[in-house]
Design a protein around this motif. Structure first.
Motif, PDB file in Angstrom:
ATOM      1  N   PHE B  25      63.911 -44.880  -2.842  1.00  0.00           N
ATOM      2  CA  PHE B  25      64.291 -46.062  -3.265  1.00  0.00           C
ATOM      3  C   PHE B  25      62.852 -46.869  -3.578  1.00  0.00           C
ATOM      4  CE2 PHE B  25      62.445 -45.881   1.299  1.00  0.00           C
ATOM      5  CZ  PHE B  25      61.166 -46.592   1.645  1.00  0.00           C
ATOM      6  N   THR B  26      62.780 -48.135  -3.702  1.00  0.00           N
ATOM      7  CA  THR B  26      61.635 -48.665  -4.579  1.00  0.00           C
ATOM      8  C   THR B  26      60.939 -50.308  -3.531  1.00  0.00           C
ATOM      9  OG1 THR B  26      62.900 -50.245  -5.656  1.00  0.00           O
ATOM     10  CG2 THR B  26      61.922 -47.466  -6.201  1.00  0.00           C
ATOM     11  N   VAL B  27      60.263 -50.315  -3.179  1.00  0.00           N
ATOM     12  CA  VAL B  27      59.237 -51.836  -2.411  1.00  0.00           C
ATOM     13  C   VAL B  27      59.080 -52.695  -3.548  1.00  0.00           C
ATOM     14  CG1 VAL B  27      58.501 -52.762  -1.036  1.00  0.00           C
ATOM     15  CG2 VAL B  27      59.751 -50.434  -0.498  1.00  0.00           C
ATOM     16  N   PHE B  33      60.535 -54.936   2.505  1.00  0.00           N
ATOM     17  CA  PHE B  33      61.374 -54.524   2.752  1.00  0.00           C
ATOM     18  C   PHE B  33      61.117 -53.469   4.596  1.00  0.00           C
ATOM     19  CE2 PHE B  33      63.257 -50.420   2.383  1.00  0.00           C
ATOM     20  CZ  PHE B  33      63.817 -50.662   1.378  1.00  0.00           C
ATOM     21  N   GLY B  34      62.738 -53.221   4.971  1.00  0.00           N
ATOM     22  CA  GLY B  34      62.853 -53.480   6.370  1.00  0.00           C
ATOM     23  C   GLY B  34      63.325 -51.756   6.624  1.00  0.00           C
ATOM     24  N   LEU B  35      62.363 -50.722   7.179  1.00  0.00           N
ATOM     25  CA  LEU B  35      63.919 -49.953   7.288  1.00  0.00           C
ATOM     26  C   LEU B  35      64.036 -49.787   8.937  1.00  0.00           C
ATOM     27  CD1 LEU B  35      61.235 -46.262   6.473  1.00  0.00           C
ATOM     28  CD2 LEU B  35      63.842 -47.370   5.206  1.00  0.00           C
ATOM     29  N   LEU B 158      52.238 -51.309   5.965  1.00  0.00           N
ATOM     30  CA  LEU B 158      52.891 -50.649   6.219  1.00  0.00           C
ATOM     31  C   LEU B 158      53.164 -50.808   7.510  1.00  0.00           C
ATOM     32  CD1 LEU B 158      52.272 -47.107   5.454  1.00  0.00           C
ATOM     33  CD2 LEU B 158      54.579 -48.240   4.788  1.00  0.00           C
ATOM     34  N   LEU B 159      53.905 -51.314   8.313  1.00  0.00           N
ATOM     35  CA  LEU B 159      54.098 -51.455  10.041  1.00  0.00           C
ATOM     36  C   LEU B 159      55.304 -50.548  10.577  1.00  0.00           C
ATOM     37  CD1 LEU B 159      54.247 -55.222   8.791  1.00  0.00           C
ATOM     38  CD2 LEU B 159      52.029 -54.193  10.346  1.00  0.00           C
ATOM     39  N   VAL B 189      55.314 -55.395   2.178  1.00  0.00           N
ATOM     40  CA  VAL B 189      55.517 -55.157   3.832  1.00  0.00           C
ATOM     41  C   VAL B 189      56.745 -54.069   3.833  1.00  0.00           C
ATOM     42  CG1 VAL B 189      55.712 -55.527   5.763  1.00  0.00           C
ATOM     43  CG2 VAL B 189      54.193 -57.560   4.563  1.00  0.00           C
ATOM     44  N   LEU B 190      56.488 -53.227   3.891  1.00  0.00           N
ATOM     45  CA  LEU B 190      57.680 -52.251   4.378  1.00  0.00           C
ATOM     46  C   LEU B 190      57.312 -51.981   5.368  1.00  0.00           C
ATOM     47  CD1 LEU B 190      58.013 -48.456   2.246  1.00  0.00           C
ATOM     48  CD2 LEU B 190      58.616 -49.701   5.348  1.00  0.00           C
TER      49      LEU B 190
END
Lengths: 287, 322
Positions: B25-27, B33-35, B158-159, B189-190
C-alpha cells in the motif's frame, strides 16, 4: 489525565505560523554527539538513584572490612602480604576490593540495558539515525566512567592503611581502573544485550563475572596458589587488571606491569568488538 | 501526490507462522493512514519493519523515497516513531528527554533549544519542562512522546496504538492534534489501531487480517461496498431462519454465531415482511447503516469483536516475543 486548560486548543495550535516549523534533518548525526548524550544519561540516571550509589560502594566496603579483617588474622605471612607486608591482609585485599566495586557498578549500570529494552527506551534509540557504534560507546563508556569514579571514591580510604597515594600515582590508579572498568562494563553489556530479564542477567553474572573476580588475585595471590588454580588465574583476563592495580598502588606485583596492562587493554578491545558486532547484527537477526 | 511510504509486497514469517504476506500500500504526504486489525493480525510486525527495527524477509518499503533495506539511516531521518510502550527516561525531566532525543538525531545548540521550546509549547507542557517524567500523568507522558517523535520534523510519523490507556478526552485531543499536524505541517501519519471509532477518523485505512491486507480505501469507500443498510436478527435457530428467508423471501442472508445478517437497500422496509413470516423465530431485529465492523465481516468472514479479543493466540505470542 489531561487537563484541558494546560493544553492549547486545536484552534490556537493552528494559529501557530507554519514558518515556525523547523527544518527537516538532512545531515548525518556523527558518532560522538549521540554517544555523548547516551553517556551523559547513564551518569545522570545513576546518581538520581541514590540507593544504587550506596549499594555499589557500600557492599564492597563491608566485604573488605569483614573478609580483610577476618583473613588478616588467619594468615598473615609470606605471599599473602606481598607488596604490603606491614599492613597485612587488609592492604592485600585493597586493590581487589576496588576491582569488586568496579565490577558491581559495571553490573548495575549494564542492567539498565535490560530495563531500557523492557521500558521501550532502547527501541526509540534504535530507530534514531545515529550509528550503532554510538549506542555501544555511549552505554559502555557511561558505565565504565561510573565504575571508575566509584572505584576512585574507595581510594579515599587508602590513608587508613597508611597507603599514601601521590599525584601521579593517583592518575595511574585512575587509568588502570578505567581500563578494568571498560572491560567489565563491556562484558556486562554483552551479557545484557540479548537477555530480557534482570533475573537471567544476575544468573549469568553470578556464573561468570563473580567467579572471575574470585580467581583474579583479588582474594589470594598467584604465588601461593596450587598449580591448577594458578593456571586458571593466568587464563583469567581479570587477574591482569587486579595485578596492574596492585602494581601502581604498591609498586610490587606478581606480574610485570606491561604484561598486565597489555592483556587488560586487549580484553577491552575484545569486549568492545563483540558488543559492536552484536548490536550491528540485531536487525538482521530480527530480534 | 508524493508518497511518504510505499510498501511493496512485504512478507514475514516467525518460523512456521506467517505474520505478513504480500502486503502493499502507499501513504501520501499529508495523509492519516490507519492500519486496522485485530491483535495478531500482523500490525505489530509491520510496525516493527517500517520503524526499521526489523528487516522484512520478503519485499521492501520506501519511506520518504528511501529504501528500507538499503538506506536504513536515511529512512530513520524521515521517521518519527511513537511506540506503544513509553520510551521516556522517567528519571530525566521532560526537557532533558527531548534534548537527549535531539542529540540522537544530530541536533544541537540553539537550533535544538528552539525546537524543544516549540514542541513543549505545542503539546501544552511548557510549564512542566523541569518536571521529572515519572511525575507526569499518562496523558502528559504520551504528549511528550509525540513531541519527541516530532522534534526533528519527520516526513512520516509512525504511531503504534497511540491512544492505548488514554481517557476519552485525552484520546480526542490526541486525534485533533494529529489532524492538525497533517494540515499545517504536511506530515503524513501512519497509525495502527484496533479501535473502530479511531479507524473512522483516518483518511484512508488498511485492514490487516491474518497477515493479509483484507481491505484498503477511505472509510467511506469501504462502507459503500455494503449496499444500503445492515439488518441483524438474533435467533435461537439461525440456520433455519436463514434458509426460510432465502426460500420464502428470496433474500440472501448470512449466519454468524446466533445472528442472521442481511445487507440490502432500504432494509428497514423489509422488517414488517420478516416479522410477518418469521416473527416467532426472531428474538430481536436491528437495522443500521454499515460500519467498519460490517466491512471487516464482509472482507474476512469473521466477526470483529471475537477476533479483537485475540482469537489468534499463537500469532500474538510470536509478535510479543519479537
Amino acid at each position: 489525565m489531561m487537563e484541558p486548560a494546560a493544553t492549547a486548543t486545536p484552534a490556537e495550535l493552528a494559529a501557530t505560523p507554519s514558518a515556525a516549523v523547523p527544518a527537516r534533518v538532512n545531515r548525518p548525526t556523527g558518532l560522538w554527539l549521540p554517544a555523548a548524550t547516551l553517556w551523559w544519561r547513564e551518569l545522570v540516571r545513576f546518581y538520581r538513584q541514590k540507593a544504587r550509589v550506596v549499594g555499589v560502594i557500600g557492599s564492597p566496603i563491608i566485604f573488605w572490612l569483614i573478609i580483610g579483617a577476618g583473613f588478616g588474622t588467619s594468615f598473615s605471612t609470606g605471599a599473602a602480604a606481598q607488596g604490603a607486608a606491614k599492613q597485612g591482609y587488609l592492604a592485600y585485599f585493597f586493590p581487589g576490593t576496588m576491582v569488586l566495586i568496579v565490577l558491581f557498578t559495571a553490573i548495575f549500570t549494564m542492567m539498565s540495558v535490560i530495563e531500557d529494552r523492557q521500558e521501550g527506551f532502547l527501541q526509540a534509540v534504535l530507530v534514531a539515525p545515529c550509528p550503532r557504534t554510538s549506542i555501544v560507546l555511549g552505554k559502555v563508556l557511561g558505565g565504565a566512567t561510573l565504575a571508575t569514579l566509584q572505584g576512585i571514591v574507595f581510594l579515599a580510604l587508602a590513608p587508613t592503611l597508611c597507603i599514601h597515594v601521590g599525584f601521579l600515582q593517583f592518575w595511574a590508579v585512575f587509568g588502570v581502573l578505567g581500563l578494568v572498568a571498560l572491560a567489565l562494563t563491556g562484558a556486562g553489556f554483552i551479557i545484557a544485550w540479548r537477555l530480557d530479564s534482570s533475573h537471567a542477567f544476575h544468573a549469568i553474572v553470578n556464573l561468570f563475572l563473580i567467579p572471575a573476580w574470585l580467581v583474579s588475585g583479588a582474594l589470594f595471590p598467584l604465588a601461593g596458589a596450587s598449580k591448577w588454580v594458578r593456571l586458571v588465574m593466568l587464563l583469567n583476563p581479570l587477574t591482569y587488571g587486579t595485578e596492574a592495580l596492585r602494581q601502581v598502588l604498591y609498586g610490587a606485583s606478581a606480574l610485570p606491569l606491561s604484561t598486565a596492562l597489555g592483556v587488560t587493554a586487549g580484553f577491552d578491545a575484545l569486549m568492545l568488538a563483540i558488543a559492536l558486532w552484536m548490536v550491528r547484527g540485531e536487525r538482521r537477526a530480527g530480534v | 501526490m508524493a508518497f511518504a511510504v510505499e510498501v511493496e509486497n512485504i512478507g514475514h514469517c516467525y518460523g512456521e507462522l506467517r505474520a505478513l504476506a504480500g502486503v502493499s500500500f502507499t501513504v501520501g504526504d499529508s495523509e492519516i493512514f490507519g492500519l486496522l486489525g485485530p491483535n495478531g493480525g500482523g500490525k505489530s510486525t509491520l510496525f516493527r519493519i517500517l520503524s526499521t527495527l526489523m528487516r522484512p524477509q520478503e519485499g521492501t518499503a520506501r519511506v520518504g523515497g528511501y529504501d528500507l533495506l538499503r538506506e536504513p539511516d536515511l529512512v530513520r531521518r524521515c521517521l518519527g516513531v511513537v511506540f506503544q510502550a513509553s520510551s521516556l527516561d522517567l528519571k530525566l525531566t521532560a526537557e532533558e528527554n527531548l534534548r537527549h532525543q535531539g542529540h540522537l538525531y544530530g541536533l544541537r545548540g540553539r537550533d535544538l533549544q528552539q525546537r524543544i521550546e516549540l514542541m513543549l509549547g505545542r503539546v501544552g507542557l511548557a510549564d512542566r519542562r523541569h518536571t521529572a517524567c515519572e511525575k507526569l500523568s499518562g496523558g502528559q507522558k504520551r504528549r511528550i512522546e509525540i513531541a519527541k517523535g516530532l522534534l526533528h520534523n519527520p516526513r512520516l510519523l509512525l504511531l503504534d496504538e497511540p491512544t492505548t490507556g488514554l481517557d476519552p478526552l485525552a484520546r480526542r485531543e490526541m486525534w485533533s492534534y494529529l489532524t492538525l499536524l497533517r494540515e499545517r505541517d504536511g506530515i503524513a501519519v501512519l497509525t495502527t489501531t484496533h479501535l473502530l471509532e479511531e479507524a473512522e477518523d483516518c483518511d484512508r485505512l488498511g485492514i490487516l487480517h491474518k497477515g493479509h491486507l483484507a481491505a484498503l480505501g477511505t472509510p467511506a469507500e469501504l462502507k459503500q461496498e455494503i449496499e444500503g443498510e445492515v439488518l441483524v436478527m438474533e435467533a435461537d435457530a439461525p440456520e433455519r431462519l436463514r434458509q426460510g428467508i432465502q426460500e420464502r423471501l428470496h433474500q440472501p442472508a448470512q449466519v454468524i454465531g446466533h445472528q442472521v445478517r442481511i445487507e440490502r437497500a432500504q432494509a428497514h422496509e423489509f422488517v414488517p415482511a420478516l416479522m410477518d413470516a418469521f416473527g416467532p423465530q426472531i428474538r430481536s431485529v436491528t437495522v443500521a447503516r454499515p460500519t467498519l465492523e460490517d466491512v471487516f465481516l464482509r472482507r474476512t468472514g469473521q466477526r470483529w469483536s471475537i477476533e479483537a479479543m485475540g482469537e489468534a493466540p499463537a500469532a500474538t505470542a510470536a509478535e510479543a516475543r519479537a
